[in-house]
Design an enzyme around this catalytic site. Sequence first.
Site, short mmCIF file in Angstrom:
data_model
loop_
_atom_site.label_atom_id
_atom_site.label_comp_id
_atom_site.label_asym_id
_atom_site.label_seq_id
_atom_site.Cartn_x
_atom_site.Cartn_y
_atom_site.Cartn_z
N ILE A 192 -0.42 31.64 39.92
CA ILE A 192 0.22 31.24 41.18
C ILE A 192 1.68 31.71 41.19
O ILE A 192 2.43 31.50 40.22
CB ILE A 192 0.14 29.70 41.36
CG1 ILE A 192 -1.31 29.22 41.30
CG2 ILE A 192 0.80 29.29 42.68
CD1 ILE A 192 -2.26 29.81 42.34
N GLY B 83 5.20 19.62 38.63
CA GLY B 83 4.94 20.98 38.17
C GLY B 83 5.01 22.00 39.29
O GLY B 83 5.34 21.69 40.44
N GLN B 84 4.67 23.23 38.93
CA GLN B 84 4.78 24.35 39.89
C GLN B 84 3.95 24.08 41.14
O GLN B 84 4.45 24.22 42.27
CB GLN B 84 4.30 25.65 39.23
CG GLN B 84 4.55 26.86 40.11
CD GLN B 84 3.82 28.13 39.65
OE1 GLN B 84 2.99 28.08 38.74
NE2 GLN B 84 4.15 29.25 40.25
N TYR C 25 -6.62 26.65 26.05
CA TYR C 25 -6.51 26.30 27.47
C TYR C 25 -7.81 26.61 28.21
O TYR C 25 -8.35 25.77 28.94
CB TYR C 25 -5.34 27.08 28.06
CG TYR C 25 -5.16 26.96 29.57
CD1 TYR C 25 -4.78 25.75 30.15
CD2 TYR C 25 -5.35 28.07 30.41
CE1 TYR C 25 -4.60 25.67 31.53
CE2 TYR C 25 -5.17 27.98 31.77
CZ TYR C 25 -4.79 26.78 32.33
OH TYR C 25 -4.61 26.69 33.70
P1 NAD Z 1 2.82 22.94 35.47
O1 NAD Z 1 2.87 23.15 34.00
O2 NAD Z 1 3.84 23.58 36.31
O3 NAD Z 1 2.83 21.38 35.78
C1 NAD Z 1 2.06 20.48 35.05
C2 NAD Z 1 2.75 19.14 35.10
O4 NAD Z 1 2.00 18.24 34.28
C3 NAD Z 1 4.18 19.16 34.54
O5 NAD Z 1 5.08 18.67 35.50
C4 NAD Z 1 4.12 18.26 33.31
O6 NAD Z 1 5.29 17.47 33.13
C5 NAD Z 1 2.91 17.40 33.63
N1 NAD Z 1 2.28 16.83 32.42
C6 NAD Z 1 2.10 17.41 31.22
N2 NAD Z 1 1.51 16.53 30.38
C7 NAD Z 1 1.31 15.40 31.08
C8 NAD Z 1 0.74 14.14 30.77
N3 NAD Z 1 0.28 13.85 29.53
N4 NAD Z 1 0.71 13.19 31.73
C9 NAD Z 1 1.18 13.47 32.98
N5 NAD Z 1 1.74 14.61 33.32
C10 NAD Z 1 1.80 15.58 32.38
O7 NAD Z 1 1.35 23.33 35.94
P2 NAD Z 1 0.88 23.86 37.37
O8 NAD Z 1 1.07 25.32 37.36
O9 NAD Z 1 1.47 23.06 38.45
O10 NAD Z 1 -0.69 23.61 37.24
C11 NAD Z 1 -1.36 22.55 37.88
C12 NAD Z 1 -2.84 22.68 37.59
O11 NAD Z 1 -3.31 23.94 38.09
C13 NAD Z 1 -3.20 22.69 36.09
O12 NAD Z 1 -4.45 22.06 35.92
C14 NAD Z 1 -3.32 24.15 35.76
O13 NAD Z 1 -4.18 24.36 34.66
C15 NAD Z 1 -3.92 24.68 37.04
N6 NAD Z 1 -3.67 26.11 37.21
C16 NAD Z 1 -2.42 26.58 37.46
C17 NAD Z 1 -2.20 27.94 37.60
C18 NAD Z 1 -0.85 28.52 37.87
O14 NAD Z 1 -0.69 29.75 37.86
N7 NAD Z 1 0.17 27.71 38.13
C19 NAD Z 1 -3.29 28.83 37.51
C20 NAD Z 1 -4.55 28.33 37.21
C21 NAD Z 1 -4.73 26.95 37.09
N1 SER Z 2 -1.34 30.73 35.36
C1 SER Z 2 -2.16 30.09 34.39
C2 SER Z 2 -1.75 30.48 33.01
O1 SER Z 2 -1.28 31.58 32.88
C3 SER Z 2 -3.61 30.46 34.60
O2 SER Z 2 -4.36 29.33 34.48
O3 SER Z 2 -1.92 29.72 32.11
#
Ligand code: NAD
Ligand code: SER
Length: 323
Positions: free
Chosen positions: A179, A17-18, A149
């Site tokens: 992010i 993921g990101q 969520y």
């Molecule tokens: P993302 O959606 O880019 O990546 C999530 C990854 O999880 C994906 O690669 C997807 O294939 C994988 N996934 C989905 N279902 C799955 C499963 N059942 N088993 C295994 N893998 C699975 O998310 P991200 O932005 O990298 O976020 C990572 C964490 O950070 C998450 O908990 C998210 O809630 C949290 N977060 C992210 C942001 C943001 O802006 N990116 C902000 C707040 C919180």
């Molecule tokens: N970047 C995330 C979202 O928009 C915040 O958790 O879902």
Amino acid sequence: MSNHREMKRVLVTGACGQIGSELTLALREKYGGENVIATDLRPPQKPGLCDSGPFEFLDVTQREQLEAIVRKYNVDTIYHLAAILSATGEQNPPLAWDVNINGLYNVLEVAQEHQMVRVFVPSSIAVFGPETPRDPAPQEAVLRPTTMYGLTKVTGELLGNYYVRRFGLDVRGVRYPGIISSETLPGGGTTDYAVEIFYAAIQHKRYTCFVREDTVLPMMYMPDCIRATLMLMEADFARLKHHTDFNLAGLSFSAGELAAEIKKHIPDFVCEYQPDFRQQIADSWPRTVDDSAAREEWGWSPQYDLPTMVADMLEKLSRKLAS
Ligand code: NAD
Ligand code: SER
């Protein structure tokens, strides 16, 4: 408490993921490629994740799959990043519940059973809702989110804290803001516009933004996100009064201010605004957060502001899109 033991074998869920795609590489730099096991449902988009260390397919909702990988690699630390984000979660609430709640429960249970050193479970600004003060959202706040969520993230914080108190498992987490990064596209969140706008500006000089021009949300540039994550995971447990729910601030700006900053570098860039269902989600979140607990308990301080973030994003992304 397990915090005196060292982290040696790290498992990352949602590594494609990101955040995972960059955090995994940072962890491999630190602990050695072979000691950081990247896992995801989907295959890596980039060779880097497979070339620099082990990769395994893992669905976190399947406890036996997780258990098998933990045994195979003798894992002692988990960075649990697999999740369904806010916009996708509103389109498929049962999936968000299953992955974010049942997946997390599996991770915590396996971590406890295998007496792991530490577990990282990110939360989000999505834990806040319309009743929380918005400028800033306090550390101790009313948590009544209106999205599936957000609801799963509040539950995740509570569950993580329960494992700390009840079982002495060292679980840590921050409420990440939106992010912004140039390596991997975001995965279905409400803050995705703050990344998409850069691709559109460089490639088409036009972007149609899905939130209003005056929408202000807390954001963070990826280098700060990685630094904060590593800092919290290395912090002295004895200094922590909070565990899974640290507010974390980077920068806050409106969609219009972001577009104006990009226009300083690309003068003919045009941004239009056509709010969709994600506007309502954005309107339920705070504009800024008070992260004084993170600053006091583990020394947090961000390095990027709007001009430095935009300049670096444009430089990195222009190079990437040209190659
Ligand atoms: P993302 O959606 O880019 O990546 C999530 C990854 O999880 C994906 O690669 C997807 O294939 C994988 N996934 C989905 N279902 C799955 C499963 N059942 N088993 C295994 N893998 C699975 O998310 P991200 O932005 O990298 O976020 C990572 C964490 O950070 C998450 O908990 C998210 O809630 C949290 N977060 C992210 C942001 C943001 O802006 N990116 C902000 C707040 C919180
Ligand atoms: N970047 C995330 C979202 O928009 C915040 O958790 O879902």
